[in-house]
Design a protein around this motif. Structure first.
Motif, PDB file in Angstrom:
ATOM      1  N   LEU A   1      63.212 -53.865  88.857  1.00  0.00           N
ATOM      2  CA  LEU A   1      64.368 -54.747  88.297  1.00  0.00           C
ATOM      3  C   LEU A   1      62.980 -55.176  87.126  1.00  0.00           C
ATOM      4  N   GLY A   2      64.043 -55.653  86.569  1.00  0.00           N
ATOM      5  CA  GLY A   2      63.566 -55.692  84.653  1.00  0.00           C
ATOM      6  C   GLY A   2      63.593 -54.842  84.125  1.00  0.00           C
ATOM      7  N   THR A   3      63.158 -53.254  84.365  1.00  0.00           N
ATOM      8  CA  THR A   3      63.549 -52.108  83.272  1.00  0.00           C
ATOM      9  C   THR A   3      64.871 -52.670  82.276  1.00  0.00           C
ATOM     10  N   GLY A   4      65.935 -52.717  82.801  1.00  0.00           N
ATOM     11  CA  GLY A   4      66.812 -52.683  82.175  1.00  0.00           C
ATOM     12  C   GLY A   4      68.182 -52.194  82.942  1.00  0.00           C
ATOM     13  N   ASP A   5      67.583 -51.414  84.313  1.00  0.00           N
ATOM     14  CA  ASP A   5      68.530 -51.075  85.093  1.00  0.00           C
ATOM     15  C   ASP A   5      69.596 -52.129  85.441  1.00  0.00           C
ATOM     16  N   THR A   6      70.445 -51.849  86.074  1.00  0.00           N
ATOM     17  CA  THR A   6      71.274 -52.901  86.366  1.00  0.00           C
ATOM     18  C   THR A   6      70.718 -53.387  88.045  1.00  0.00           C
ATOM     19  N   ARG A   7      70.938 -54.391  87.990  1.00  0.00           N
ATOM     20  CA  ARG A   7      70.235 -55.230  89.498  1.00  0.00           C
ATOM     21  C   ARG A   7      70.813 -53.961  90.890  1.00  0.00           C
TER      22      ARG A   7
END
Length: 239
Positions: A34-40
């Motif tokens: 999480l927090g990479t820019g990917d969707t949750r």
């Protein structure tokens, strides 16, 4: 998915890889961060899939909010343990996770005492001794230094990890083994060598290493090579 590694006394370790998930580029595809820019939604699905493939429920996993510190917390429940870069547990049902995409995952176990620990040792964490803090916290929870086995996951190697001379000096100030020379002949940092040396001085001699360089291994995420990119996880658990 990488191989499952037997650390003795029913303790297992494993490192996930890039493929097998649902994330779209540039996080393709088994991004667990999480927090990479990917969707949750994608990360949550990937975490469940990785856990299932390794034979445990995702609801057992302890996740750290990693911030490149040397702080270690003790986990008594699954889920988010808080902001730290090391976590220790004595609960036999918990699975510990360390996320990375160039930093060094550290998985440690005294299987006889039932004490497990996981850390994320990036350049700053390595400079400030997060792996040693992990061992100290494990000992405070009942582990013995001479019984601890450590598995070091994949990380960017000292021949690839170029840093300016001042950052190399800062990292090597307490651990000279951190200083490396890159393939270009420039100043670098070798986190695996540094943490191995730190652990030895802390009384832990049983250290295994994955050995892969994240920048050189296309099956692994590498922040330096591919940012923005995903994160792989190094998991530690008891059967």
């Amino acid at each position: 998915m990488g191989d499952i590694i037997d650390l003795g006394h029913g303790v297992r370790a494993a490192v996930t890889e890039r493929k097998g998930g649902v994330s779209r580029p540039p996080f393709d595809s088994l991004n667990l961060g999480l927090g990479t820019g990917d969707t949750r939604e994608a990360v949550t699905a990937n975490r469940a899939r990785a856990a299932e493939d390794l034979g445990f429920g995702v609801e057992r996993v302890v996740w750290m909010n990693q911030v490149h510190s040397a702080d270690v917390l003790v986990a008594t429940e699954p889920g988010g343990v808080g902001t730290c870069d090391g976590v220790v547990t004595t609960r036999p049902d918990l699975v510990l996770a360390s996320m990375a995409a160039d930093c060094l995952p550290v998985l440690a176990a005294d299987g006889e005492a039932g004490v497990l620990g996981a850390a994320h040792s990036g350049r700053l964490g390595t400079a400030h001794g997060v792996a040693v803090n992990l061992v100290d916290t494990m000992v405070a929870q009942g582990a013995r230094r001479d019984r601890i086995t450590v598995f070091l996951g994949p990380a960017i190697c000292g021949r690839c990890y170029e840093v300016p001379p001042d950052l190399q000096a800062e990292t090597a100030a307490r651990t000279p083994e951190a200083a490396s020379t890159t393939r270009q002949g420039s100043t670098g940092v070798d986190m695996t060598a540094a943490v191995t040396a730190q652990l030895g001085r802390a009384g832990v001699g049983d250290v295994l290493a994955d050995g892969r360089c994240t920048l050189e291994s296309p099956e692994l995420f590498s922040h330096r090579g591919d940012a923005p990119t995903g994160r792989f996880a190094s998991f530690l658990w008891r059967e």
